[in-house]
Structure formats: structure tokens, C-alpha cells
Write a protein that holds these residues in place. Structure first.
Motif, PDB file in Angstrom:
ATOM      1  N   ALA A 133       0.844  -1.204   0.000  1.00 39.36           N
ATOM      2  CA  ALA A 133       0.000   0.000   0.000  1.00 39.36           C
ATOM      3  C   ALA A 133       0.875   1.249   0.000  1.00 39.36           C
ATOM      4  CB  ALA A 133      -0.896   0.012   1.237  1.00 39.36           C
ATOM      5  N   ARG A 137      -2.548   5.486  -0.518  1.00 39.67           N
ATOM      6  CA  ARG A 137      -3.584   4.432  -0.430  1.00 39.67           C
ATOM      7  C   ARG A 137      -4.059   4.296   1.023  1.00 39.67           C
ATOM      8  NH1 ARG A 137      -7.263   2.224   0.171  1.00 39.67           N
ATOM      9  NH2 ARG A 137      -8.024   0.167  -0.408  1.00 39.67           N
ATOM     10  N   MET A 157      -6.701  -5.159   1.901  1.00 38.18           N
ATOM     11  CA  MET A 157      -5.447  -5.587   1.262  1.00 38.18           C
ATOM     12  C   MET A 157      -5.605  -6.986   0.667  1.00 38.18           C
ATOM     13  SD  MET A 157      -2.991  -3.335   1.363  1.00 38.18           S
ATOM     14  CE  MET A 157      -4.274  -2.276   0.782  1.00 38.18           C
TER      15      MET A 157
END
Ligand code: DLZ
Length: 512
Positions: A133, A137, A157
Motif C-alpha cells: 500500500a 492508499r 489488502m
């Protein structure tokens, strides 16, 4: 456009974003500097690991025909800081720009921002693409949320990467198999041997350097067998997947006297320095699951540590810094007892966790959270002191990962940004998950008196001491209801035991 590419000691990855567009005429700068070696007095093994891994990475870059200007710690002209070395290099060469991948610490990011003002060439900071990430994000995920719980970020995720997904459902019908990962280690279990790598000429030179320049730092420098190249780190990963992962899940939270590693992966130092990528580590675990070589509870637990926790703490660190570091929700102010450095305490669990730490610059997550962290929480150790201890003693510690784990998770200094309640536990938890109590001079079944396990009365002292701050937390409701049923006599006994424990904590006779 000749570019100077600065690579830091925890950026030892060939796929680093600051290296991807490398061209003939560019130079890579790597430097061992006292500023980094001294901003906390790192464990000797941590220093040796970083310097050796840096020097080996230089070799890998040069073997790939990428020239490196490598400044060793003892080089005569070494200015001692990133800023000094960057200025020196820019003064000697003809560079149009500096390119760097975003660093792991706020302190270094501030340094980089100062270069953007002070240097004559542009300083370009690129995203660290080694994480799943990006910081943007994470910010998008966090935006507008009242609570930033890891579990929900982890699910996103999972969906985004497809790890352990069965279409749009979690593999096995559950996101989290934590309940299956809390077994105590059976007495007759055989623990796997661990890979050790004999120091080569480069590591031997570094060991001499650390011995010579940092003789008073904490920790055992030798024996030294850590992986310092990508090839060695990959060997450790493969060994873990084949030998340890199948039982990693069951005993993930277990502790055993004298056993530092159990079934843990031990890849964190290599990963955090860049020798292994998070994506390949998760892929290796998932492949073992798909091939029927490791059960889902183990693989999910492991992938959660990396795809969930590791990404989450990094996102949180960058979202909340710099204010995060100054939080002290429980107003803890006690100095760090000496036994954190010497290991000399009669509390067997603490002595063992600290001895492991001293030998290996490593302890597994339950030792960190539920032994050294739990004690610091219950005793009210000042956040700065305990945070620095974790930064010093673990080879995998950089502030992006250490600070949220200690400050937020272990000692609740952030007042619940990370954890929904403090991870406080009495001796009963330690007894349930370990074999430490059997050989301890304190008695875990005794709640009060000088022979009682200190975790028992310190737990209730913590609960009483922090009632004004914690009572309203719904997850603490049961504990405070139980406290209400506690007699005045017992409360007085708890206070007295805790007081005399604290009085003796810094004297040599009793505890240290
Ligand atoms: C931890 C560390 C140490 C001890 N020494 C160096 C060094 O001499 N040179 C270097 O480039 N990096 C070192 N590091 C890692 C840095 O502290 C790390 O890159 C920053 O904290 C950013 O995460």
C-alpha cells in the motif's frame, strides 16, 4: 541527465524505485555514517547486520554494472552524515539531480526536505514501491474513519492483492484464524534447527569495525550468523516455508524458556532492510498452502503479519507523525529499569526475553508485546524510554515499524488509535502461553505478597491507577466490573505490593 541516486541502509533492493531508471553515467551513493549509527545506540549485531548487508549490496550493484560510490564508516573523509556525504559527492561530480526512495523514518524525511531547499540540484523523492500500500492508499483508507482497525485494512489488502481469496470470499470462509493460533508448546515438540551463515571476509571486517568503534553498545556481537545477502535471505525464507510454516500458526503465540525462534520466520530484519520483498514472502507462503504443504491457519496468520500488520503500522506511522511520537495517553513517566539492559531480574519471562534479545537482536512478537511490552505498560514506563529501547535492541527496528508497535500496540501511549484496549495481562496469561513460570522464583498462582508474580498485582495496580482514563472503554467493562467486586482489603494489598515493588525496582538488592 547524470543522476546521483542515494540508497539508504534499509533500501537494499535491486527493484528500488530510485534505481529503476538507472542509466549509464549515473552514480549510486551509499554511505555508512556516524549520524545513523549513533542517533540511538544500536545493538552491536544490528550495526554489523546493516553495515555488512550494505557492503554486500554494493557488490551486487557493481556486479550488475552499476557504479557505486561507497563510503565506509572509517573512511578518512567521511563527514559522518547523509547531508555531508551528499554535499561532498555533489561537489565532486556533475549531477543534474538527486533521486531517492522515500525513507522509513520521519527524521530522515525532514532531512531530505531540507536538501530540497538547500541543494543546488532538484531532489526527487519517489514512492517506496516495496510495500503493498502506498502512503496515499493508506490515507484514502483512513479518511473519515473514526477508528483505524488493522483487521478492516487487512481485508481490503486481501481483496486488493487477491491473497488467500476465493473469488470475493476469504479462503476457508474466514478472514482470520487467530483463535486456532494460541496453543501452548507441548513438552515433547522438536523445534527446527536454524540456518546460520559463517561470516565471510566482508562480514569479518565489519565485525572488527563494530567491535572497535562500538564496544559499549548493548548486545552480543558474536556468534554472528545472520543472512546479509539476498541469496542468504532467500535461503532463510525457503527454510521457514518448508520447515517451520506448517506449525507456525498453532504455536504463533507460544513462548518457551531458552527458545528464541520456535516456528517463527525470522525474516523481519532481512525484509526491513530490503533483502526480501513483502510480495515474494506472501507469495511463498500462499504457494505452500496451495500445494497442501501448510495449513490455512498458519498461512493466514503469517500473511496477516505482513500484508496486514506490517502495511498497517507503516501507514499509521506516516499518517500520524510527527505528533504521534509525543503522545502519552496514560501519562507514564517511570524510568526504564536497568534490567532491560542487563537481563538481571528474577522474573523468569523477562529475563528470558531480554537474554534472547541480547544474544540475537531478536525476540518474537509475543515476547515483545506480552513480556517486555506488557511490563512497560503495567509499570508505566515513560514512552520515550521504552520506545528507544525497542529501537536499539532489535535488528529489524526502524521507526516506521517500531513506534506504532511499541507506542501504540504495547504501551497504549496513543490512547487507542491502534488498539481498541491496552494489551495488559497478568501472570496467568504468561503461564498459559509459556513454561517460564514453573522455574520462576515468583509464584504465578499467588496474587499478593512478596512471593507473588509481580505481573499479578501490577496488572490490578495498572487497572486502578488508570481507571479515570480506561473505565469508559467498553472493552474494559468486564475488568472494571470485576474491580468493583474487589474488597477494599485486596485493593490495599495490591497498592502496597505495587508500591514496594516500584520502590525496589531501581535498587540492586531485590529485582535487578
Ligand atoms: C540503521 C542504520 C545505521 C545504523 N547506519 C546506517 C548507515 O550508516 N547508513 C545508512 O544509509 N543507513 C543506516 N541505517 C539505516 C538508516 O537509519 C535508515 O535508512 C533510516 O533510518 C531511514 O529508514
Amino acid at each position: 541527465m547524470p543522476t546521483l541516486r542515494l540508497v539508504l541502509g534499509d533500501q537494499l533492493s535491486m527493484s528500488l524505485s530510485s534505481l529503476v531508471d538507472w542509466q549509464e553515467g549515473d552514480t549510486i551513493l551509499m554511505c555508512e555514517v556516524m549520524e545513523e549509527a549513533r542517533y540511538v545506540p544500536h545493538h552491536k549485531k544490528k550495526l554489523a547486520f546493516i553495515f555488512s548487508a550494505m557492503r554486500h549490496f554494493r557488490g551486487a550493484l557493481e556486479a550488475d554494472d552499476k557504479p557505486v560510490r561507497y563510503v565506509k564508516l572509517d573512511d578518512q573523509d567521511n563527514s559522518g552524515s547523509f547531508t555531508g556525504e551528499l554535499e561532498r559527492m555533489l561537489g565532486e561530480g556533475d549531477f543534474d539531480r538527486v533521486v531517492i526512495t522515500e525513507p522509513g523514518e520521519y527524521r530522515v524525511m525532514e532531512m531530505i526536505h531540507s536538501w530540497q531547499d538547500s541543494l543546488d540540484v532538484p531532489v526527487i523523492v519517489r514512492e517506496d514501491t516495496r510495500f503493498f500500500a502506498s502512503l496515499d492508499r493508506f490515507e484514502r483508507w483512513a479518511d473519515g474513519k473514526k477508528q483505524l482497525r488493522m483487521e478492516f485494512f487487512y481485508r481490503e489488502m486481501r481483496r486488493e492483492t487477491g491473497h488467500l481469496m476465493d473469488g470475493d470470499k476469504p479462503e476457508g470462509g474466514q478472514w482470520n484464524f487467530d483463535k486456532e493460533n494460541r496453543r501452548k508448546l507441548p513438552k515433547d515438540v522438536t523445534l527446527p534447527d536454524r540456518l546460520r551463515f559463517e561470516p565471510d571476509a566482508i562480514t569479518t571486517e565489519v565485525l572488527a569495525l563494530v567491535n572497535d568503534r562500538f564496544p559499549d553498545n548493548f548486545g552480543d556481537l558474536e556468534p554472528f550468523g545472520m543472512p546479509v545477502t539476498r541469496a542468504q535471505a532467500l535461503e532463510v525464507l525457503t527454510h521457514f516455508i518448508e520447515t517451520c510454516l506448517p506449525r507456525f500458526g498453532d504455536y504463533q503465540d507460544a513462548m518457551a524458556e531458552g527458545e528464541a525462534f520456535l516456528f517463527h520466520s525470522t525474516v523481519s530484519a532481512a525484509m526491513n532492510a530490503g533483502l526480501l520483498l513483502a510480495s515474494e514472502v506472501c507469495e511463498a507462503a500462499e504457494t505452500a498452502y496451495q500445494a497442501g504443504q501448510a495449513p490455512l491457519n498458519a498461512v493466514e496468520g503469517f500473511i496477516r503479519q505482513i500484508l496486514g500488520w506490517r502495511e498497517y503500522v507503516r501507514g499509521l506511522y506516516w499518517l500520524k507523525m510527527p505528533d504521534y511520537k509525543g503522545l502519552n495517553a496514560l501519562e507514564a513517566d517511570r524510568p526504564l529499569p536497568d534490567f532491560y539492559w542487563t537481563g538481571k531480574t528474577d522474573m523468569a519471562c523477562l529475563a528470558d526475553a531480554i537474554s534472547t534479545t541480547k544474544q540475537h537482536a531478536y525476540a518474537h512478537h509475543i515476547q515483545r508485546l506480552m513480556i517486555t511490552g506488557n511490563f512497560a505498560l503495567l509499570a508505566g514506563i515513560a514512552p520515550d524510554a521504552i520506545n528507544e529501547w525497542y529501537m536499539v535492541v532489535y535488528a529489524d527496528a526502524y521507526e516506521w515499524v517500531e513506534l506504532p508497535n511499541t507506542h501504540g500496540m504495547a504501551i497504549y501511549a496513543d490512547g487507542g488509535i491502534m488498539a481498541s484496549k491496552p494489551y495488559a495481562a497478568s501472570g496467568a496469561y504468561i503461564d498459559k502461553m509459556s513454561d517460564h513460570c514453573a522455574g520462576c522464583r515468583y509464584k504465578v498462582k499467588v496474587k499478593n505478597s512478596p512471593e507473588a508474580c509481580p505481573f499479578n498485582y501490577l496488572y490490578w495496580d495498572f487497572v486502578m491507577r488508570n481507571a479515570d482514563k480506561l473505565k469508559a472503554n467498553p472493552r474494559m467493562g468486564m475488568i472494571y466490573r470485576s474491580l468493583e467486586r474487589t474488597s477494599d482489603e485486596r485493593r490495599v494489598a495490591i497498592k502496597n505490593d505495587a508500591e514496594s515493588f516500584f520502590e525496589n525496582l531501581y535498587s540492586e538488592q531485590i529485582v535487578v
